[in-house]
Design a protein around this motif. Sequence first.
Motif, PDB file in Angstrom:
ATOM      1  N   PRO C   5       0.830  -1.208   0.000  1.00  0.00           N
ATOM      2  CA  PRO C   5       0.000   0.000   0.000  1.00  0.00           C
ATOM      3  C   PRO C   5       0.864   1.257   0.000  1.00  0.00           C
ATOM      4  N   CYS C   6       1.097   1.807  -1.159  1.00  0.00           N
ATOM      5  CA  CYS C   6       1.813   3.075  -1.246  1.00  0.00           C
ATOM      6  C   CYS C   6       0.987   4.136  -0.528  1.00  0.00           C
ATOM      7  N   PRO C   7       1.604   4.913   0.349  1.00  0.00           N
ATOM      8  CA  PRO C   7       0.816   5.897   1.093  1.00  0.00           C
ATOM      9  C   PRO C   7       0.149   6.912   0.177  1.00  0.00           C
ATOM     10  N   TRP C   8       0.642   7.050  -1.039  1.00  0.00           N
ATOM     11  CA  TRP C   8       0.045   8.039  -1.939  1.00  0.00           C
ATOM     12  C   TRP C   8      -0.870   7.421  -2.978  1.00  0.00           C
ATOM     13  N   CYS C   9      -0.534   6.215  -3.439  1.00  0.00           N
ATOM     14  CA  CYS C   9      -1.277   5.635  -4.558  1.00  0.00           C
ATOM     15  C   CYS C   9      -2.222   4.526  -4.132  1.00  0.00           C
ATOM     16  N   GLY C  10      -2.048   4.004  -2.941  1.00  0.00           N
ATOM     17  CA  GLY C  10      -2.854   2.856  -2.545  1.00  0.00           C
ATOM     18  C   GLY C  10      -2.140   1.559  -2.874  1.00  0.00           C
ATOM     19  N   SER C  58      10.406   2.399  -2.408  1.00  0.00           N
ATOM     20  CA  SER C  58      10.140   3.508  -3.311  1.00  0.00           C
ATOM     21  C   SER C  58       9.202   3.018  -4.405  1.00  0.00           C
ATOM     22  N   HIS C  59       8.197   3.810  -4.674  1.00  0.00           N
ATOM     23  CA  HIS C  59       7.211   3.412  -5.678  1.00  0.00           C
ATOM     24  C   HIS C  59       7.711   3.846  -7.053  1.00  0.00           C
ATOM     25  N   THR C  60       8.752   3.173  -7.509  1.00  0.00           N
ATOM     26  CA  THR C  60       9.480   3.633  -8.700  1.00  0.00           C
ATOM     27  C   THR C  60       8.642   3.618  -9.964  1.00  0.00           C
ATOM     28  N   GLY C  62       5.544   4.085 -10.083  1.00  0.00           N
ATOM     29  CA  GLY C  62       4.293   4.779  -9.795  1.00  0.00           C
ATOM     30  C   GLY C  62       4.596   6.235  -9.522  1.00  0.00           C
ATOM     31  N   CYS C  63       4.356   6.645  -8.283  1.00  0.00           N
ATOM     32  CA  CYS C  63       4.534   8.053  -7.957  1.00  0.00           C
ATOM     33  C   CYS C  63       5.995   8.404  -7.684  1.00  0.00           C
ATOM     34  N   ARG C  64       6.868   7.419  -7.672  1.00  0.00           N
ATOM     35  CA  ARG C  64       8.303   7.587  -7.462  1.00  0.00           C
ATOM     36  C   ARG C  64       8.629   8.176  -6.092  1.00  0.00           C
TER      37      ARG C  64
HETATM   38 ZN   LIG Z   1       2.861   5.640  -5.147  1.00  0.00          ZN
END
Ligand SMILES: [Zn+2]
Lengths: 414, 953, 92
Positions: C5-10, C58-60, C62-64
């Motif tokens: 669960p990315c804190p920004w993207c889910g 790191s959500h590389t 995705g939102c990076r």
């Molecule tokens: Zn993200």
Amino acid sequence: MPTGNPPAKPGADLPDHPSFLWRNPEPASSYDVVIVGGGGHGLATAYYLAAVHGITNVAVLEKGWLAGGNMARNTTIIRSNYLWDESSGIYEHALKLWEGLEAELDYPILFDQRGVLNLAHSLQDVRDSVRRVNANRLNGIDAEWLEADAVKEICPIINVSPDVRYPVLGATYQPRAGIAKHDYVAWGYASAADRLGVDLIQNCEVTGIETSDGRVTGVNTTRGRIAAGKVALCASGHSSELAAMAGVELPVQSHPLQALVTELLEPVHPTVVMSNAVHVYVSQAHKGELVMGAGIDSYNGYGQRGSFHIIERQMSAALELFPIFARAHLLRTWAGIVDVSPDASPIIGLTPVDGLYLNCGWGTGGFKATPGVGDCFAHTIANDKPHPYNEPFTLERFTTGALVDEHGAAAVAH
Amino acid sequence: MSADFRLPSGGRIDRDTRLRFTFNGQSLAGRKGDTLASALLANGLHQVTTSIKYGRPRGIMAAGVEEPNALVQVAEPFSEPMLTATTVELCDGLVADGLVGHGRLDTEPDTARYDAKHAHCDVLVVGAGPAGLAAALTAARAGSRVVLVDDQNEAGGSLLGRDDYLDERSSDAWVCDVIAELAAAPDVLLLDRTTAFGAYQDGFVLALQRRTDDLGFDAPRHVSRHRIWRIRAKQTVIATGAHERPIVFSDNDRPGIMLAGAARTYLHRYGVQVGRRIGVFTTNDSAYHAAIELAEAGMDVPVLIDARHTVPPKLSAECATRGIDVYPGHVVTGTEGQERLTDVHIRSITGGHADTVVCDTLLVSGGWNPAVHLFSQLGGSLRYAPELGAYVPGESLSSARVAGSAAGAIELMACIEQGAEAGRAAVTAAGFRPAAEIPVPFADARADEAAATVLWRVPGSENAEEDTQFVDLQRDVTVSDVTRATGAGLESLEHVKRYTTIGTAHDQGKTSGMLAAAIVAEELGADLADRRPTTFRPPYTSVSFAALGGRDRGELYDPIRVTALHDWHVAHGAEFEDVGQWKRARHYPRQGEDMHAAVLRECRAAREGVALMDGSTLGKIDLQGPDAAELLDMLYTNMMSTLKVGRIRYGVMCGIDGMVIDDGTVIRLADDHFLLTTTTGNAAMVLDWIEEWLQTEWPHLRVFATSVTEHWVTVPLVGPKSRDVLAAVAPDLDVSNDAFGFMTWQDAVLDVADGIPARICRISFSGELAYEINVNAWDGLALWEALINAGEPYGITPYGTETMHVLRAEKGYPIVGQDTDGTVTPQDLGMSWAVSKKKADFIGKRSFSRAENLRPDRKQLVGLVPADPTVLLPEGAHIIESDHLPEPPVRMLGHVTSSYDSAALGRTFALALLRSGRDRIGEKLYAPVDDQLVPVTVTETVLYDKEGARRDG
Amino acid sequence: MQLIPCPWCGPREEVEFHYGGQAHVSYPADPAALSDEEWARFVFFRDNPRGPFAERWSHTAGCRRWFNAVRDTRSYELHAVYRLDEERPVTT
Ligand SMILES: [Zn+2]
Ligand SMILES: Cc1cc2nc3c(=O)[nH]c(=O)nc-3n(C[C@H](O)[C@H](O)[C@H](O)COP(=O)(O)OP(=O)(O)OC[C@H]3O[C@@H](n4cnc5c(N)ncnc54)[C@H](O)[C@@H]3O)c2cc1C
């Protein structure tokens, strides 16, 4: 023996294990040396302690079943064609021991010097490969650089055509490299050590390491306290945890590493092939199954399982190089826990705690070193001083910067 | 010889569609809906192959994936090694052979299509048997997204192999109703012929769908043959049923010996009689139904041997009315027959009188092993259930539940109820409110009358010295192999498995695993409840590499990156090299030229006239923000904050360990705006690196980093005539040395097409007067062609990466990754000038003062010139001190990192990393090459234009 | 295969992420002041526990963005994700 026709195919059957392997003794209250971890390294160390140094009041403590960790899970590639002098020293020492091991242990370990090819797919791969070959030869290690057509001669099923995504530009070849049967190796060491009086104690997890005045005095285990003059750690993926019990911190990280096998197949693959760029390493084991290593999972993990996308990626990579594998079937996947060090080289030697010895950091490639580690580590323990072959592999090198960087440009894992 | 064992009616096959097939060279026929196994049985054929070790005849034992014996190699319509006859759907023209131990890989390439698809759902139900259907229906009625997968060609599971009634209708009607309702539901995905083979954490389940195999030669080429489903489910219901367990006795492996449930399946699903004269051997009630149903269908069932003393009264009575002699407290002690069973030896379990019964078939039931594979793969712990003689799920997992006979339930009603309950729990956990309870149909299937007993092996079986009590039929492992292992000191089941190879074959021990565990426990005098089963590992059933590789093959294996000028290079005969994912032009051979000749020509053009290359792959990162300069001071070893707007500086980046990781130029566009270049291969790494430091260490720095690699086409224009060519395309630009000095940049509008904007940097990676022209990618080709035109009078020459390498090496410029290997510091490269002494800190600085970095004998970059100017040292050759080759190990001083033949120098030369290299300048050393020692002299790295006079033109 | 669960993207597939090892290890304020041992500790030594581990991802793809997570290295279960500027949450 049941009647019927003889084995249908050579290799359908593996040699029998002996009808006696080892005792299952109760742990004694005290040993001269306690080895923690009954994998290949722990068992080999116990054997050489007894056989070479005459130290037989030794216990190997294994939390699960003997050699059930990475020793039971690796893809058994053996080679010594490492880049740096320090590495070729210890790996070649191991390879020489492999060459006499079947006789020494009186065990059919199926050591098979079928050669290992390390493929190059870019011009830089080629440079790095040639560099490694030249270094190996000057270090007295058999090594050759082969152009793509010569690669094809050794392993006809490799696709060397220029139209694959990353064509094979050539390979390094070590003819003396090969594979062995991991369980047979472990059990060979185990039964030989047992015969020499070493106690192999299973289902015995070390839960604490006792020290007094900076010197190790014993271990606590799930089967009680055991006093020890010396304690030697051979716990691969669990090394950090164990060292921490004695207040020693290690620069290693534990990751899942997966491997897989196919069904039994008629012989197709005569050698061992490894490629870093198109991530594949594969051999056909004695029974006929293709044994293939997958990539390492990026995250820390003690779960003995990895992620499936790594396996899927592995399959595409394999098909790039071996189109004939398309119809083979994945039969079983599994994972081990590998202890990865910052320079992809092991840490073997003394520790800040007197009487505590360390052997870890072998990561994805310690099976091939098993006899060498056993011999050198036993020497280190017996003499309280590193063997010349493991002298470069101290814990202090991370402070001085004298790394043995085997994952630099020129190196290959496993 | 084949005979007709197909019943005149019954079964779910399509009797009107006759399919011809060939097995072991024999032409046979079956019906649509048959498996290869049912078709063989319909032809009276039981033996499929011989065993791997002892060459004993082996037949069909099961009707599903658990089959241990009936291995086949399929040749047509699609060649595939090692499948089980019980899972191969028959198609017209099928050609297969029994397989002895080893499959054979076809050398013909597999040209079928394979693909993968993702599915996301609230509830995944694995198995469309009674429990799975009830679970799926419950979940669907709650309005959740449901995926239901089942490995068979139709739903129903165990119901397909029985003749039960549900709510007084044939169970088939109930299955049809449920499937119809599910199919009509908006968010339900029904996948048949789909085997869930792997369960991972967070609800990730992999399944293999066989989309066209049943169509045989008619399979459409455009449809993927197999598809991998990657399913993410909030909740999973595992309703995978159970596998019947055999019993071990002497000669328990002959063709004709079969699991009792399988015989029912062949009867009800395929309308096949598995034999003419059938004995039954059981430990539980279920085989009575087999006996009765087979007798009803016209087969002769003379005996039912029940290991229990207490037999089910009603079922026994029913047997009696059909002429089936029930033998309570009896066991099978051995069998006879060669290619087919002929006789069965029976005896009272307590010993005593033995008897022989003539039979061509023996049905065996030792109870049922729940198919807990997926549950166990998820890490679920198992518990030994003594009443079943099997492992069952021992805990409930938060996102997966097990229902039906996979959970150890035996009775049909219980399975359906458990399924409905699991469905309800799953939707609830997935955040839905279950609708009203689904009506659980009333099953007429009768409850067991007598408790089952657990019997692993028949005590005191025959053939004392020649053990033929097979535990793992596929591996030919017998009871004495197991006892030999325990006698050797082995106590762990894993050890016994490895000692004997039990459970390692194609079936992965589905029928043998429990038996082995139990026999080992018996031998050790241990309680199974205290012992751990071996771990179940994915995949549940085998999956082909091609299916898993999917579409990620060939060109799609890894993206190919090409520049905007790629087509031009192709059209002009460039040879390419792979650099990371990029295709880069390596050289442009003319008619009759080899690479050596082409490179000499290209180099000469660059040094004497003018040449150009496609440098677009160079990584480019746009860095903006008020604190950009401060960040750069940390990232590079040099001082970047002092760089003036309009100027350019070369920079080196190190890791925290002080080793060089990348280099490039930094140009300052404004106070708060920079453009960095990176090496081609490291562009992504450097961006990641910058972002990591920015976000994790210095979030207070106000900086944004953006990759702009693909936005630009970059063309280095190199050579004494480059200024003239530039002037021609940029007439508005003052290109004089004073107005446009070295290491500065200018924006200009080029007189190309309608005028294209360009950023021109005066930098040089060749030592010549050179410009690097950057334009929008879409203007790239126009620029390139304009340069070619403008340069024509000067013989402008395109050059590739090889020439670039020679030119830079002549000037001693290292390439990161070629002249460095992760163990090289800027000082080692002779670049102390690029390491700031003024900055308090930058990444890597602290590492420079470690003991190892202070050693005087570190390897340093130097030049080498072979004594013979025509000898080209191989890159990767090593350098030694002595003029003869000593015995190994030979002390190596370093190695050749770059080596070229130089047109400008009229000789060969090399760069090398050499121990104490800079102190050795002038020394004569040797490079062992093949069997020769090549004498070389150590030189400075810069061999061409040492004064640097040429760069200003 | 973890669902992270990315804190920004889910929640997103593991393949979209890059692993960054132990969290809460800051770059030393003054590296020059550290002894070689202390510097080596920062460069090469990281915790490697079996059990809950505060680590970086790191959500590389995705939102990076980088974030921290507490994940159990035995079960791979994610107990919490949190932003870099947040304290390690208490997890059970
Ligand atoms: Zn993200
Ligand atoms: C998938 C895979 C493929 C590989 N392929 C290769 C290859 O091709 N070639 C190669 O050279 N190497 C390979 N390796 C690496 C190799 O397996 C290891 O480096 C090597 O086996 C490690 O040494 P070992 O045998 O002693 O480790 P292990 O067999 O892991 O032994 C360590 C033992 O310590 C025990 N232990 C841990 N903690 C405790 C405790 N607290 N108390 C008691 N006991 C404890 C463990 O249970 C274990 O049995 C591979 C590894 C894996 C996982």
